[in-house]
Design a protein around this motif. Structure first.
Motif, short mmCIF file in Angstrom:
data_model
loop_
_atom_site.label_atom_id
_atom_site.label_comp_id
_atom_site.label_asym_id
_atom_site.label_seq_id
_atom_site.Cartn_x
_atom_site.Cartn_y
_atom_site.Cartn_z
N GLU A 1 0.85 -1.19 0.00
CA GLU A 1 0.00 0.00 0.00
C GLU A 1 0.89 1.24 0.00
OE1 GLU A 1 -2.84 0.56 3.23
OE2 GLU A 1 -3.70 2.31 2.20
N LYS B 1 -10.74 -4.57 2.26
CA LYS B 1 -9.83 -4.37 3.39
C LYS B 1 -10.66 -4.06 4.64
CE LYS B 1 -5.79 -2.58 2.69
NZ LYS B 1 -4.71 -1.59 2.43
N ASN C 1 -4.27 5.04 -2.42
CA ASN C 1 -5.49 5.62 -1.85
C ASN C 1 -5.93 6.80 -2.71
OD1 ASN C 1 -5.90 4.30 0.96
ND2 ASN C 1 -3.70 4.74 0.86
N ASP D 1 -11.53 0.09 0.91
CA ASP D 1 -10.73 0.35 2.11
C ASP D 1 -11.63 0.56 3.33
OD1 ASP D 1 -8.41 0.79 3.54
OD2 ASP D 1 -7.98 2.75 2.68
N GLU E 1 -7.44 2.27 -3.87
CA GLU E 1 -8.22 2.02 -2.66
C GLU E 1 -9.24 3.13 -2.52
OE1 GLU E 1 -6.21 1.14 0.98
OE2 GLU E 1 -4.81 -0.26 0.04
MG MG Z 1 -5.80 2.53 2.39
#
Ligand code: MG
Ligand code: C2E
Ligand code: MG
Ligand code: MG
Length: 278
Positions: free
Chosen positions: A59, A196, A113, A175, A145
């Motif tokens: 990530e 996640k 992200n 996420d 994400e």
């Molecule tokens: Mg994340």
């Protein structure tokens, strides 16, 4: 007297708000400069498979190396950037940087992200294509994400965005699942590859029976739908044991590794990649 107290309170309230607004503007101004001055950097945190113990992806997490304030966490500047158009500039910088790094790590997927504001921006898809082309990074090496906020926006009329990214070969990961509304229909109706599970839910498993039940149910649901399920925030061996028992396929957290600089990834992925499998 009451009147005076009232006035005093109001005055105090005003100056508090003004201070906050001044601080926000200050950070916003400095952040604008930070992008130009190359003060941002990306750290990468490994995600491991729980059956083979091997590193499966990374990530990307942005940091701000401020010349005076030191290393600043994204939690302290992303929300400020999101309230202005700065988040687009910042997000574009992150995407370009990550694609350049990921091009050196074939076979390792890197998740980025993406803020709802950025995803909605008209130029987003072109920006993504440009980054891939400029760096030679394969779309298979990249995932984004997103959080539920994005899904709700998408439901309000732009569901095509995610499908277009998907069509490029970019992964779509959900996420922080379990931290908000966590609608089950999202999982059915959106092209999501990986779920996640929020660290709040994961970290409470040891002490909270209901959370163990939730994580197990999410893992079962995810796998039933052919999604991978990542437990976030695995800090201890005990967390890991519980995540595995709950049926999560992957895990991320300080127990494996903290986010690290790009230059440290090759050594980590090459030599320190395995943990003992179950
Ligand atoms: Mg994340
Ligand atoms: P997130 O996407 O949920 O990222 C996971 C956060 O959990 C990261 O915090 C990570 O350092 C932290 N973490 C990882 N393992 C553990 C653990 O075992 N225990 C604990 N307590 N924490 C752990 P970080 O780097 O401070 O990022 C915070 C949030 O900022 C991220 O949450 C994400 O929402 C946002 N963010 C980070 N980078 C970017 C970016 O490039 N763009 C955007 N739009 N948002 C970003
Ligand atoms: Mg998360
Ligand atoms: Mg988060």
């Amino acid at each position: 007297l009451a009147k005076q107290g009232g006035r005093g309170r109001v005055a105090c309230f005003d100056s508090g708000l003004m201070k906050e607004e001044r601080y926000r503007r200050q950070i916003e101004r400095e952040l604008r400069g930070a992008i130009l001055m190359n003060e941002l950097e990306i750290h990468y945190q490994p995600i491991h498979g729980l059956t083979d113990g091997r590193i499966s992806s990374l990530e990307a997490l942005v940091r701000w190396r401020h010349p005076v304030r030191g290393l600043i966490s994204p939690a302290d500047f992303i929300p400020i950037a999101e309230r202005s158009s700065l988040i687009e500039k910042l997000g574009d910088w992150v995407f370009a940087r990550v694609c350049a790094d990921a091009a050196h790590w074939p076979g390792l997927k890197v998740s980025i992200n993406v803020s709802p504001v950025q995803l909605k921006a008209r130029g987003f898809l072109d920006m993504v294509k440009k980054c891939l082309l400029a760096t030679g990074c394969s779309p298979q090496n990249i995932a984004i994400e997103i959080t539920e906020g994005v899904i709700m926006d998408e439901m309000a009329g732009q569901a095509e965005h995610l499908r277009e990214l998907r069509a490029l070969g970019i992964g779509i990961w959900l996420d922080d699942f379990g931290s908000g509304y966590s609608g089950l229909s999202y999982l059915r109706d959106f092209p999501i590859d990986v779920i996640k599970i929020d660290k709040g839910l994961v970290q409470d498993m040891a002490s909270n029976h209901a959370n163990r039940v939730f994580v197990s149910a999410i893992a079962q649901l995810g796998h039933g739908l052919d999604r991978q399920v990542v437990a976030e925030g695995i800090e201890t061996e005990a967390d890991l044991t519980l995540a595995r028992a709950a049926g999560c396929s992957h895990a991320q957290g300080y127990h494996f590794a903290r986010p690290m600089a790009a230059k440290d990834i090759a050594a980590y992925a090459g030599f320190g990649a395995s943990i003992r499998a179950a």
